[in-house]
Design a protein around this motif. Sequence first.
Motif, mmCIF file in Angstrom:
data_model
loop_
_atom_site.group_PDB
_atom_site.id
_atom_site.type_symbol
_atom_site.label_atom_id
_atom_site.label_comp_id
_atom_site.label_asym_id
_atom_site.label_seq_id
_atom_site.Cartn_x
_atom_site.Cartn_y
_atom_site.Cartn_z
ATOM 1 N N MET A 1 0.845 -1.168 0.000
ATOM 2 C CA MET A 1 0.000 0.000 0.000
ATOM 3 C C MET A 1 0.895 1.237 0.000
ATOM 4 S SD MET A 1 -3.165 -1.071 2.458
ATOM 5 C CE MET A 1 -2.261 -0.930 3.970
ATOM 6 N N ALA A 2 0.587 2.157 -0.906
ATOM 7 C CA ALA A 2 1.440 3.334 -1.027
ATOM 8 C C ALA A 2 0.663 4.523 -1.560
ATOM 9 C CB ALA A 2 2.610 3.042 -1.956
ATOM 10 N N ILE A 3 1.143 5.688 -1.189
ATOM 11 C CA ILE A 3 0.636 6.939 -1.735
ATOM 12 C C ILE A 3 1.742 7.504 -2.612
ATOM 13 C CG2 ILE A 3 -0.096 9.281 -1.192
ATOM 14 C CD1 ILE A 3 -1.303 8.140 1.396
ATOM 15 N N PHE A 4 1.416 7.749 -3.869
ATOM 16 C CA PHE A 4 2.415 8.191 -4.832
ATOM 17 C C PHE A 4 2.480 9.706 -4.982
ATOM 18 C CE2 PHE A 4 0.971 4.025 -6.755
ATOM 19 C CZ PHE A 4 2.010 3.286 -6.218
ATOM 20 N N GLY A 5 1.334 10.382 -4.879
ATOM 21 C CA GLY A 5 1.355 11.822 -5.097
ATOM 22 C C GLY A 5 0.075 12.500 -4.674
ATOM 23 N N LEU A 6 0.155 13.815 -4.514
ATOM 24 C CA LEU A 6 -0.990 14.645 -4.155
ATOM 25 C C LEU A 6 -1.021 15.846 -5.079
ATOM 26 C CD1 LEU A 6 -3.298 15.486 -2.134
ATOM 27 C CD2 LEU A 6 -1.509 16.721 -0.875
ATOM 28 N N TRP A 7 -2.207 16.131 -5.620
ATOM 29 C CA TRP A 7 -2.421 17.325 -6.434
ATOM 30 C C TRP A 7 -3.547 18.121 -5.809
ATOM 31 C CZ3 TRP A 7 -3.403 14.767 -11.871
ATOM 32 C CH2 TRP A 7 -2.262 14.074 -12.287
ATOM 33 N N VAL A 8 -3.480 19.431 -5.914
ATOM 34 C CA VAL A 8 -4.595 20.299 -5.569
ATOM 35 C C VAL A 8 -4.901 21.111 -6.827
ATOM 36 C CG1 VAL A 8 -5.465 22.131 -4.070
ATOM 37 C CG2 VAL A 8 -3.874 20.422 -3.151
ATOM 38 N N ILE A 9 -6.156 21.034 -7.270
ATOM 39 C CA ILE A 9 -6.594 21.687 -8.498
ATOM 40 C C ILE A 9 -7.640 22.732 -8.130
ATOM 41 C CG2 ILE A 9 -7.686 21.333 -10.751
ATOM 42 C CD1 ILE A 9 -6.677 18.396 -10.595
ATOM 43 N N ASN A 10 -7.440 23.978 -8.577
ATOM 44 C CA ASN A 10 -8.395 25.025 -8.232
ATOM 45 C C ASN A 10 -9.690 24.874 -9.030
ATOM 46 O OD1 ASN A 10 -7.969 26.263 -10.769
ATOM 47 N ND2 ASN A 10 -6.571 27.786 -9.943
ATOM 48 N N LYS A 11 -10.681 25.691 -8.728
ATOM 49 C CA LYS A 11 -11.998 25.531 -9.335
ATOM 50 C C LYS A 11 -12.012 25.825 -10.827
ATOM 51 C CE LYS A 11 -13.573 30.072 -7.823
ATOM 52 N NZ LYS A 11 -14.463 30.735 -6.889
ATOM 53 N N ALA A 12 -10.962 26.472 -11.342
ATOM 54 C CA ALA A 12 -10.866 26.734 -12.772
ATOM 55 C C ALA A 12 -10.103 25.636 -13.510
ATOM 56 C CB ALA A 12 -10.187 28.080 -13.003
ATOM 57 N N GLY A 13 -9.586 24.643 -12.782
ATOM 58 C CA GLY A 13 -8.856 23.551 -13.408
ATOM 59 C C GLY A 13 -7.353 23.732 -13.419
ATOM 60 N N GLY A 14 -6.864 24.730 -12.724
ATOM 61 C CA GLY A 14 -5.423 24.970 -12.662
ATOM 62 C C GLY A 14 -4.772 24.212 -11.519
ATOM 63 N N LEU A 15 -3.615 23.673 -11.775
ATOM 64 C CA LEU A 15 -2.871 22.943 -10.746
ATOM 65 C C LEU A 15 -2.192 23.952 -9.826
ATOM 66 C CD1 LEU A 15 -1.964 20.056 -9.885
ATOM 67 C CD2 LEU A 15 0.083 20.442 -11.258
ATOM 68 N N VAL A 16 -2.559 23.943 -8.543
ATOM 69 C CA VAL A 16 -1.976 24.895 -7.600
ATOM 70 C C VAL A 16 -1.020 24.229 -6.621
ATOM 71 C CG1 VAL A 16 -3.838 26.579 -7.820
ATOM 72 C CG2 VAL A 16 -4.003 24.792 -6.075
ATOM 73 N N TYR A 17 -0.998 22.893 -6.597
ATOM 74 C CA TYR A 17 -0.055 22.175 -5.729
ATOM 75 C C TYR A 17 0.136 20.784 -6.304
ATOM 76 C CZ TYR A 17 2.070 20.320 -1.442
ATOM 77 O OH TYR A 17 2.928 19.769 -0.523
ATOM 78 N N GLN A 18 1.389 20.350 -6.337
ATOM 79 C CA GLN A 18 1.706 19.004 -6.820
ATOM 80 C C GLN A 18 2.920 18.517 -6.061
ATOM 81 O OE1 GLN A 18 4.671 18.250 -9.020
ATOM 82 N NE2 GLN A 18 4.126 16.160 -8.566
ATOM 83 N N ARG A 19 2.819 17.297 -5.545
ATOM 84 C CA ARG A 19 3.955 16.731 -4.810
ATOM 85 C C ARG A 19 3.961 15.221 -4.978
ATOM 86 N NH1 ARG A 19 5.159 17.751 1.495
ATOM 87 N NH2 ARG A 19 6.869 16.295 1.676
ATOM 88 N N ASN A 20 5.138 14.671 -5.275
ATOM 89 C CA ASN A 20 5.315 13.224 -5.386
ATOM 90 C C ASN A 20 5.881 12.689 -4.081
ATOM 91 O OD1 ASN A 20 4.442 13.266 -8.037
ATOM 92 N ND2 ASN A 20 6.495 13.409 -8.860
ATOM 93 N N PHE A 21 5.484 11.462 -3.725
ATOM 94 C CA PHE A 21 5.943 10.849 -2.481
ATOM 95 C C PHE A 21 6.662 9.528 -2.693
ATOM 96 C CE2 PHE A 21 2.340 13.494 -1.409
ATOM 97 C CZ PHE A 21 2.872 14.265 -0.408
ATOM 98 N N ALA A 22 6.721 9.039 -3.901
ATOM 99 C CA ALA A 22 7.333 7.733 -4.146
ATOM 100 C C ALA A 22 8.274 7.814 -5.337
ATOM 101 C CB ALA A 22 6.249 6.686 -4.399
ATOM 102 N N ASP A 23 9.357 7.096 -5.253
ATOM 103 C CA ASP A 23 10.272 6.990 -6.382
ATOM 104 C C ASP A 23 9.628 6.128 -7.451
ATOM 105 O OD1 ASP A 23 12.198 8.464 -5.039
ATOM 106 O OD2 ASP A 23 13.070 6.677 -4.117
ATOM 107 N N GLY A 24 10.069 6.309 -8.672
ATOM 108 C CA GLY A 24 9.573 5.470 -9.746
ATOM 109 C C GLY A 24 8.449 6.094 -10.548
ATOM 110 N N LEU A 25 7.881 7.211 -10.079
ATOM 111 C CA LEU A 25 6.862 7.889 -10.863
ATOM 112 C C LEU A 25 7.515 8.531 -12.074
ATOM 113 C CD1 LEU A 25 4.670 9.752 -8.222
ATOM 114 C CD2 LEU A 25 4.074 7.739 -9.540
#
Length: 136
Positions: A1-25
């Motif tokens: 079980m793993a978490i690879f990444g987190l994105w936060v997308i604003n209401k207009a569809g723009g990426l406002v936060y992106q972070r990877n947590f695992a190698d291999g992505l």
Amino acid sequence: MAIFGLWVINKAGGLVYQRNFADGLAQLTSNEYLVLAGTLHGIHAITSRLSPMGSSSGAQVIEGESFKMNIFLTQTGTKFVLLTSLAETSADAVLQKAYEAYADTVMKNPFHTPEMPIRSDGFDQRITALIGSGHA
């Protein structure tokens, strides 16, 4: 079980936060992440209109061969997207806690402009404490 990444997308569809947590992505460029966020925003909008049972909040889980995208839609239209392994069972709880961290550290910051990229050490620290190296 793993978490690879987190994105936060604003209401207009723009990426406002992106972070990877695992190698291999796959290493994507900033533009590729922006295109993915916009595409996911469009898919989410379409799926919210496809429900044969009336109104819907849109797709909540998109599953691939080796990963899942878990989507949490806030009341303001901001989307939190967690990329996980297929076996990950804590995605909903992690998304809720990530949203709480966002509300506490980003939205309460008088210097943050809504809908703009998130640049908050406090938010990063809370996400690190929550997800760490990819295991919640």
